[in-house]
Design an enzyme around this catalytic site. Sequence first.
Site, PDB file in Angstrom:
ATOM      1  N   ASN A 166       0.893  -1.125   0.070  1.00 20.43           N
ATOM      2  CA  ASN A 166       0.094   0.066  -0.170  1.00 20.43           C
ATOM      3  C   ASN A 166       0.946   1.194  -0.200  1.00 20.43           C
ATOM      4  O   ASN A 166       0.534   2.343  -0.475  1.00 20.43           O
ATOM      5  CB  ASN A 166      -1.063   0.109   1.224  1.00 20.43           C
ATOM      6  N   GLU A 167       1.941   1.090   0.794  1.00 19.25           N
ATOM      7  CA  GLU A 167       2.859   2.217   0.864  1.00 19.25           C
ATOM      8  C   GLU A 167       3.377   2.669  -0.610  1.00 19.25           C
ATOM      9  O   GLU A 167       3.761   3.825  -1.142  1.00 19.25           O
ATOM     10  CB  GLU A 167       3.930   1.930   1.834  1.00 19.25           C
ATOM     11  N   LEU A 168       3.813   1.200  -1.353  1.00 20.96           N
ATOM     12  CA  LEU A 168       4.444   1.645  -2.690  1.00 20.96           C
ATOM     13  C   LEU A 168       3.211   2.239  -3.493  1.00 20.96           C
ATOM     14  O   LEU A 168       3.793   3.389  -4.453  1.00 20.96           O
ATOM     15  CB  LEU A 168       4.846   0.154  -3.189  1.00 20.96           C
TER      16      LEU A 168
END
Length: 988
Positions: A87-89
Amino acid sequence: MALISSSCSSRSWRYNVFLSFHGPDVRVTFLSHLRKQFERNGIITFNDQEIERSKTIKPALTWAIQESRISIVVLSQNYASSSWCLNELVDILKCGETAGQIVMTVFYKVNPTDVRKQTGEFGNAFTKTCIGKTETEIQSWTQALTYVANIEGEHSLNWVNEADMIGKIATDVLNKLNATPSRDFDVMVGLEAHLENMKSLLQLENDGPLIVGICGPAGIGKTTIARALYTQLSCDFQLRYLMENVRGSYRSSECDDHGLKLRLQEQLLSKILDQSGMTICHLNVMNERLCNQKVLIILDDVDHLEQLEALAKDICWFGSGSRIIVTTEDQELLQQHSIDNTYHVDFPSNEEALAIFCLSAFKQISPPDCFVKLVERAVELCSNLPLGLRVVGSSLFKKKEFEWEVVLHRLETSLDRGIERILRVGYENLHEKDQHLFLYIAVFFSSIKSDHLKAMLEDMHERHGCKTLIDKSLIYISTNGNITMHKLLQQVGRQEIKRQEPWKRHILIDPHEICDVLQSNKGTRTVKGISFDISEIDEVIISERAFKSMRNLRFLSVYKARYDEIDRVDIPEEMEFPPSLRLLHWEAYPKKSLTSSFNPKNLVELNMDSNKFMKLWEGTQPLTNLKKMSLVLSKNLKVLPDLSNATNLEQLNLSGCTSLVEIPSSFSNLHKLDDLAMMFCENLEVIPADMNLASINSINLVGCSRLRNIPFMSTKRYGSDTKLEEGNWSLKTSTQVMRFGLHLNDCKKLESLPEFSSEFMFINADCCESLKRVPHRFNCKYAHLNFSYCFKLSQEARRSIIQRSFYGPRDFVNGYACLPERELPEEFNHRAKGNCLTIRCQGNKPLYAFATFRVCLVLSPHREPQECTIPSIMCRRISKDGLYPVDDTQFYNDAYPSLSGLATEHLFVFLSDMDQEDKSLEVTSEIQFEFSCSSPYIEIVECGAQIRTEETVRSKKGAKRINFRSCIILCIILVTVVLIPCFNLSSL
């Protein structure tokens, strides 16, 4: 490759780097070393230690991603096992697209193909994470992994040494950060040009170590240039350090010289090697630690040779490719340390100074309309010094117009404390005798010819200090060769005098103190100069013996800062002037002549403008030291004194002497007269025919409406060197080419001009309505000839003017002539109506693209001018074919002001010369000319050109020029005679 948007350059970022990683894989190993390297390089990295990881990206983390200039994704084997990481990516890539962040990748012990295709162990981890997730989530993760795997990054499996890989990543980050223009230096207008000049001097492409100096006066911007260089260049060096305020660091320690040097080395090595609290015991440690390192070191504000010996004694101390930059006000210090590569920071142009000031005062580069006059006044007070412009501009930010008036009035008499604190440092470091000289120049000689200053200081020990003041950037040599001191430094000098105890003052500047001294005979032998602004007093009655006790008074200046016609000074009939006087500057002298006891034996400059003289003195006076004399607006002066003995007089200004009828024969002795001004001497009729004007460089006779003749004039000076003192002062400047200027505007009775001889001639004979004859030939290389409104010029005179070649190097001057005429002369055989002309090749006769043309334009008044403008004439020349296509424009942008108000047709004649020595015989089929005038009130109604013959071109370029076509023919012969037989033989 890195993901980047062009929109990123306009915003600022809280963090340099955001790191995306899987903690168990890299946190305590690779990542810890990477963070340490970033810290050493000054790269600000977001710290995630305090954020609790969960399945949803928290707002704080999203904000951190958005506020980071660069995101580095560390892709390890288990990266895809974390939905948090995935999700961070996705969030990182969205920010890259919308906000312009850069995305970098590190493939840590994982194959980029496995990331791209989600295969191998990396793919197995990803498959497990996808269990129970929606199709939308899985698709967004897949797309993100595929995209990020295609970003070229570092692959740990390709590196033998992980430390080297980390160093490479840090360098790449620095490069990308520095690729974004720094906003720290936006307020320094003209910085880019300084940086380009410095980069050229630094020779960054060469591998050898090099030390370079930046020199200039306080407040000119040396430190700003050095900081900007550091920002741009630091990423290319293994080690780097900007050591600011070396002067202050050196002074703050109480050690002896050896101890001071050790402390300086400790400070530099501790910072550049990132080893706090470092202690060294000998001075060879610098060499030992840095000899194999490529370093960038900036030593800012150095003022003692010992500092350089401690920090950069030998360039061999530093490794290949190292660059050491030293900023200082002291040019001699750089010379003593054998630093030959030095960049002298010049004052900004008037346009740049205005922009610098406005950025501080209004946060824009130009002033609002209502502040234009106030801004011009403020910039004038700051004399283009960047420090002053910024400090004064900032102090006026958001202030009303009436507040500006108060601040500017205060600045005219005193100095801002912040500016003074910086500027007076140079003065404080001077020897006492050099301080005296600084004050003399500040008060009396802010701009003076070097030889005049030497004469003023004759027999005074202070004269040897001029070299010191130049070396320390407290005075400089202006473009016209004068020794000059900046206005703000002049104020530093005046404020220093005010601080002195009254009995210690060598110079008196306080008007009320001077009144007391002159009325009560309180002067002493210590007084050497008086600068008296009489507009500050109501009245002063000078005693007959006022100067009796001031036997050493050399410089006397009485003036009105605010001019009026009130006589405030009462001078006794027999007042004695000091015998040692070298400067006598007395505006509005109230007597009809100087006192009978006046003895100008030592006088170097006599300046007595706006006086009531009917005569200066009787008889012949000893004037062998006199170099400059000004009697401007001596309206009652009918007879000039005998100047037979003024054999060294160089400058004479008699402008406004409206009662003066003739020039005395004693002028024939003025063999060194260089500059003669007699503007508006409306009753002057005759200049003696035997007057020697061989040395003259400029003569101004504007408004001498009764003048009938001008004697022969010749100047042989083409250039000159200004040497401050033979053998002692090392600084030498070469002035520009000396021009012979003759200004004759409104000399209505002048009928002829004599023969002239000069390298460059500037003649302005505007409105000489009786002028008929001019020299048959103007014996000069370069000429500006203005004969506008000279309607009585004979045909012979017109031919002589038109046939001038006006040839000159294009980087120096474009010559031209202007005279009244309606029709193009016959010799301009290529002609056209309007402002465009096309010349085509005719028959077998070649047309040369770089040929020289004599051009003539017919200028006509277009309409009644509404304002006075100085027009520019522009000539655009186009040749579209041949080996060297041409599209070039010449500007004649100093055309005379009289052209702006033309009331009838005039000819404008000039030379169009491309000045291309190796291409002058290049053939073309067509040449186009486009002419224009910047004034909307002048129209070009007809144009003509005369091509110069090939023989003329060859003679101008020199007998040694090789004919281009002949070279081609020779090459063909060589091929035919030599090479072809060789080929035939080889085939046998």
